[in-house]
Design a protein around this motif. Structure first.
Motif, mmCIF file in Angstrom:
data_model
loop_
_atom_site.group_PDB
_atom_site.id
_atom_site.type_symbol
_atom_site.label_atom_id
_atom_site.label_comp_id
_atom_site.label_asym_id
_atom_site.label_seq_id
_atom_site.Cartn_x
_atom_site.Cartn_y
_atom_site.Cartn_z
ATOM 1 N N CYS A 218 12.201 -4.410 -20.094
ATOM 2 C CA CYS A 218 13.357 -4.951 -21.179
ATOM 3 C C CYS A 218 12.503 -5.168 -22.455
ATOM 4 O O CYS A 218 13.232 -4.760 -23.349
ATOM 5 C CB CYS A 218 13.965 -6.025 -20.429
ATOM 6 N N HIS A 219 11.021 -5.415 -22.461
ATOM 7 C CA HIS A 219 10.652 -5.906 -23.564
ATOM 8 C C HIS A 219 9.072 -5.360 -23.516
ATOM 9 O O HIS A 219 8.234 -5.843 -22.963
ATOM 10 C CB HIS A 219 10.424 -7.275 -23.732
ATOM 11 N N PRO A 220 9.037 -3.898 -23.785
ATOM 12 C CA PRO A 220 7.865 -3.102 -23.833
ATOM 13 C C PRO A 220 6.656 -3.998 -24.364
ATOM 14 O O PRO A 220 6.587 -4.518 -25.471
ATOM 15 C CB PRO A 220 8.237 -1.914 -24.445
ATOM 16 N N PRO A 221 5.385 -3.698 -23.387
ATOM 17 C CA PRO A 221 4.067 -4.506 -24.107
ATOM 18 C C PRO A 221 3.819 -4.029 -25.417
ATOM 19 O O PRO A 221 3.019 -4.808 -25.958
ATOM 20 C CB PRO A 221 3.282 -3.903 -22.833
ATOM 21 N N ALA A 222 4.020 -2.570 -25.591
ATOM 22 C CA ALA A 222 3.584 -2.146 -27.026
ATOM 23 C C ALA A 222 3.984 -3.032 -28.075
ATOM 24 O O ALA A 222 3.448 -2.955 -29.305
ATOM 25 C CB ALA A 222 4.087 -0.583 -27.289
ATOM 26 N N GLN A 223 5.225 -3.639 -28.114
ATOM 27 C CA GLN A 223 5.923 -4.541 -29.042
ATOM 28 C C GLN A 223 5.507 -5.954 -28.812
ATOM 29 O O GLN A 223 5.954 -6.885 -29.684
ATOM 30 C CB GLN A 223 7.331 -4.203 -28.960
ATOM 31 N N ASN A 224 4.751 -6.237 -27.734
ATOM 32 C CA ASN A 224 4.804 -7.743 -27.426
ATOM 33 C C ASN A 224 3.116 -7.972 -26.946
ATOM 34 O O ASN A 224 3.197 -8.922 -25.753
ATOM 35 C CB ASN A 224 5.815 -8.114 -26.055
ATOM 36 N N VAL A 225 2.471 -7.316 -27.375
ATOM 37 C CA VAL A 225 0.955 -7.506 -26.902
ATOM 38 C C VAL A 225 0.330 -9.201 -26.922
ATOM 39 O O VAL A 225 0.168 -9.374 -25.706
ATOM 40 C CB VAL A 225 -0.143 -6.494 -27.794
ATOM 41 N N GLN A 226 0.464 -9.531 -28.157
ATOM 42 C CA GLN A 226 0.157 -10.989 -28.101
ATOM 43 C C GLN A 226 0.764 -12.010 -26.987
ATOM 44 O O GLN A 226 0.410 -12.751 -26.298
ATOM 45 C CB GLN A 226 0.219 -11.563 -29.421
ATOM 46 N N ALA A 227 2.052 -11.615 -27.149
ATOM 47 C CA ALA A 227 3.013 -12.772 -26.298
ATOM 48 C C ALA A 227 2.576 -12.519 -24.898
ATOM 49 O O ALA A 227 2.451 -13.507 -23.833
ATOM 50 C CB ALA A 227 4.507 -12.360 -26.525
ATOM 51 N N TYR A 228 2.605 -11.360 -24.228
ATOM 52 C CA TYR A 228 2.275 -10.908 -22.787
ATOM 53 C C TYR A 228 0.659 -11.351 -22.639
ATOM 54 O O TYR A 228 0.471 -12.011 -21.457
ATOM 55 C CB TYR A 228 2.244 -9.484 -22.472
ATOM 56 N N ASN A 229 -0.119 -11.566 -23.363
ATOM 57 C CA ASN A 229 -1.496 -11.877 -23.236
ATOM 58 C C ASN A 229 -1.398 -13.467 -22.936
ATOM 59 O O ASN A 229 -2.073 -14.018 -22.327
ATOM 60 C CB ASN A 229 -2.593 -11.513 -24.290
ATOM 61 N N ASP A 230 -0.579 -14.076 -24.093
ATOM 62 C CA ASP A 230 -0.553 -15.499 -23.976
ATOM 63 C C ASP A 230 0.157 -15.990 -22.617
ATOM 64 O O ASP A 230 -0.057 -17.224 -21.826
ATOM 65 C CB ASP A 230 0.246 -16.184 -25.139
ATOM 66 N N LEU A 231 1.281 -15.340 -22.252
ATOM 67 C CA LEU A 231 1.981 -15.297 -20.936
ATOM 68 C C LEU A 231 0.850 -15.501 -19.721
ATOM 69 O O LEU A 231 0.689 -16.335 -18.962
ATOM 70 C CB LEU A 231 3.056 -14.666 -20.780
#
Length: 282
Positions: A188-201
């Motif tokens: 739904c929310h590709p990592p390419a656009q959410n790198v920092q958010a996924y690293n934080d999660l």
């Protein structure tokens, strides 16, 4: 007092039409499929399957490992872009007399057959209805035009970051994924656009002892490209999971990247120790 003890037991309430392993896959747009894998559960009488999405040679579960799902070809939209599924989690309700009874939690979820994203979640009765064009009309009069409703990781983090205790943060993230798999969420929310958010999660999960789940998000970020901090985070999670050989590989990559950037003096002592001695533990 009544307590709810969730167990690893899953099934579907629509038992008469439950999707089993021998059922053919549901084929959507561009040949993307949802298949159902029969699974043995330890609870007597439970008979269900897990749902898997396949596109472009990649396969991942749509829901968490402990979630069964039911689906039917007539729940696929005419343009083959959207599918309804009903995931179910079963648990045991225990009262003050230690008597238990089976309870369930069920949804009707909207799946993108283009990406494997769980677009939206509705009540179980929403799956009772029909497609009119590419809009779903439920028997209760609700109308669905499929759009993404699943919250973005950046919005999710706004709430998660307000939780002070590490264990509570990790618990909150994990409970939010009771039904949804990390792979589907990232569709739904590709990592390419959410790198920092996924690293934080991932970091919050690991900090609260959920390293396996943390690695799911770390892997998503890793697929976008190697990052120095990410390599350290992955190595630490792998080490705590007793996967030392793989952890050491990431520690070495982190060490080499830091040294190449002229930051060798900032390498944590644990990295030096764990790369210097094969199998060494804290």
């Amino acid at each position: 007092m009544v307590s709810l003890k969730w167990v690893v037991m899953i099934s579907c309430l629509f038992a008469a039409t439950s999707a089993l392993a021998e059922d053919p896959p549901i084929v959507g747009i561009d040949g993307h499929t949802v298949t159902f894998r029969a699974t043995k559960w330890t609870m007597p009488g439970v008979n269900s399957a897990t749902a898997w999405f396949t596109a472009n040679g990649k396969t991942f579960p749509l829901f968490s490992a402990d979630v069964g799902a039911d689906g039917h070809p007539d729940w696929l939209s005419p343009d083959k872009k959207t599918l309804l599924l009903d995931p179910v989690v079963f648990g045991m309700l225990s009262d003050e007399n230690q008597e238990e009874k089976l309870v369930s939690q069920q949804h009707c979820d909207v799946i993108s057959m283009e990406t494997g994203c769980v677009l939206a979640e509705r009540s179980p009765r929403f799956c009772l209805g029909k497609w009119v064009g590419n809009q779903w009309f439920s028997e209760d009069g609700e109308v669905l035009t499929p759009i993404l409703e699943t919250e973005s990781p950046k919005e999710w983090l706004k709430y998660i970051s307000t939780i002070k205790a590490a264990q509570s943060r990790a618990d909150s993230i994990e409970s939010s994924l009771t039904f949804l798999s990390p792979e589907s969420y990232m569709a739904c929310h590709p990592p390419a656009q959410n790198v920092q958010a996924y690293n934080d999660l991932g970091f919050y999960l690991a900090e609260g002892g959920r390293d396996e789940l943390a690695l799911k998000f770390y892997r998503g970020v890793e697929a976008v490209g190697k990052r120095t901090v990410l390599m350290l985070n992955m190595a630490d999670s792998l080490w705590r999971l007793d996967r030392q050989e793989e952890a050491q590989r990431y520690y070495r990559e982190y060490r080499d990247a830091m040294s190449a950037d002229g930051k060798a003096q900032k390498i944590p002592q644990r990295v030096i120790e764990r790369t210097a001695h094969q199998g060494m533990k804290n």
